[in-house]
Design a protein around this motif. Structure first.
Motif, mmCIF file in Angstrom:
data_model
loop_
_atom_site.group_PDB
_atom_site.id
_atom_site.type_symbol
_atom_site.label_atom_id
_atom_site.label_comp_id
_atom_site.label_asym_id
_atom_site.label_seq_id
_atom_site.Cartn_x
_atom_site.Cartn_y
_atom_site.Cartn_z
ATOM 1 N N ASP A 32 96.044 64.434 -16.508
ATOM 2 C CA ASP A 32 97.411 64.461 -15.746
ATOM 3 C C ASP A 32 97.419 65.623 -14.748
ATOM 4 O O ASP A 32 97.620 65.089 -13.727
ATOM 5 N N ILE A 33 96.545 66.708 -15.051
ATOM 6 C CA ILE A 33 96.674 67.692 -13.815
ATOM 7 C C ILE A 33 95.637 66.969 -12.754
ATOM 8 O O ILE A 33 95.850 66.880 -11.535
ATOM 9 N N LEU A 37 96.357 66.576 -8.789
ATOM 10 C CA LEU A 37 95.503 67.213 -7.664
ATOM 11 C C LEU A 37 95.001 65.934 -6.680
ATOM 12 O O LEU A 37 94.897 66.613 -5.546
ATOM 13 N N ALA A 38 94.986 64.878 -7.318
ATOM 14 C CA ALA A 38 94.249 63.996 -6.351
ATOM 15 C C ALA A 38 95.629 63.577 -5.459
ATOM 16 O O ALA A 38 94.958 63.295 -4.183
ATOM 17 N N ARG A 39 96.791 63.628 -5.706
ATOM 18 C CA ARG A 39 97.855 63.582 -4.719
ATOM 19 C C ARG A 39 97.980 64.440 -3.803
ATOM 20 O O ARG A 39 98.193 64.264 -2.528
ATOM 21 N N ALA A 42 95.373 64.139 -0.972
ATOM 22 C CA ALA A 42 95.603 63.026 0.223
ATOM 23 C C ALA A 42 96.835 63.195 0.915
ATOM 24 O O ALA A 42 97.275 62.529 1.729
ATOM 25 N N GLY A 43 97.401 64.373 0.748
ATOM 26 C CA GLY A 43 98.558 64.678 1.585
ATOM 27 C C GLY A 43 98.401 65.102 2.971
ATOM 28 O O GLY A 43 97.068 64.996 3.581
ATOM 29 N N TYR A 44 99.409 64.903 3.600
ATOM 30 C CA TYR A 44 99.433 64.872 5.130
ATOM 31 C C TYR A 44 98.919 66.318 5.759
ATOM 32 O O TYR A 44 99.242 67.228 5.200
ATOM 33 N N ARG A 49 87.522 68.487 4.425
ATOM 34 C CA ARG A 49 86.943 69.050 3.195
ATOM 35 C C ARG A 49 87.879 68.544 1.964
ATOM 36 O O ARG A 49 87.265 68.260 1.094
ATOM 37 N N MET A 50 89.137 68.242 2.101
ATOM 38 C CA MET A 50 90.000 68.060 0.973
ATOM 39 C C MET A 50 89.569 66.652 0.634
ATOM 40 O O MET A 50 89.760 66.340 -0.425
ATOM 41 N N LYS A 51 88.893 65.779 1.434
ATOM 42 C CA LYS A 51 88.710 64.388 1.100
ATOM 43 C C LYS A 51 87.366 64.424 0.086
ATOM 44 O O LYS A 51 87.623 63.611 -0.611
#
Length: 97
Positions: A32-33, A37-39, A42-44, A49-51
């Motif tokens: 669930d966590i 974290l995957a959401r 993908a944030g604006y 590096r986040m990808k």
């Protein structure tokens, strides 16, 4: 009422979160966590590096057999890139090399 306490930083070894006020019997898992974290990744406005960074999550207290116990829930999110970040090999990390 839920209360969140956090410690650590995004470029450190890990982030730790403690959630107080969670009632007993709520089903929760590291999966669930990971979804949450995957959401976030993908944030604006997120950097490149986040990808590709992957977080390792661990519920360290407050959950047994997939259900909350009624006390604080402790979650550790390890930074898999930690040994690299801040050493100068990552542009913009603040490291000196």
């Amino acid at each position: 009422m839920l209360r969140w306490l956090t410690a650590g930083e995004s470029h450190g070894r890990a982030l730790v979160a403690i959630c107080e006020g969670m009632p007993a019997g709520v089903r929760i898992s590291t999966a669930d966590i990971v979804v949450a974290l995957a959401r976030r990744r993908a944030g604006y406005g997120r950097g490149a590096r986040m990808k590709f960074e992957q977080d390792e999550t661990e519920i360290t207290a407050g959950v047994r057999h997939g259900c909350t116990l009624g006390g604080p829930v402790a979650i550790r999110v390890a930074n898999t890139e930690w040994p690299k970040v801040g050493r100068g090999d990552v542009p913009g990390s603040g490291g000196r090399g």
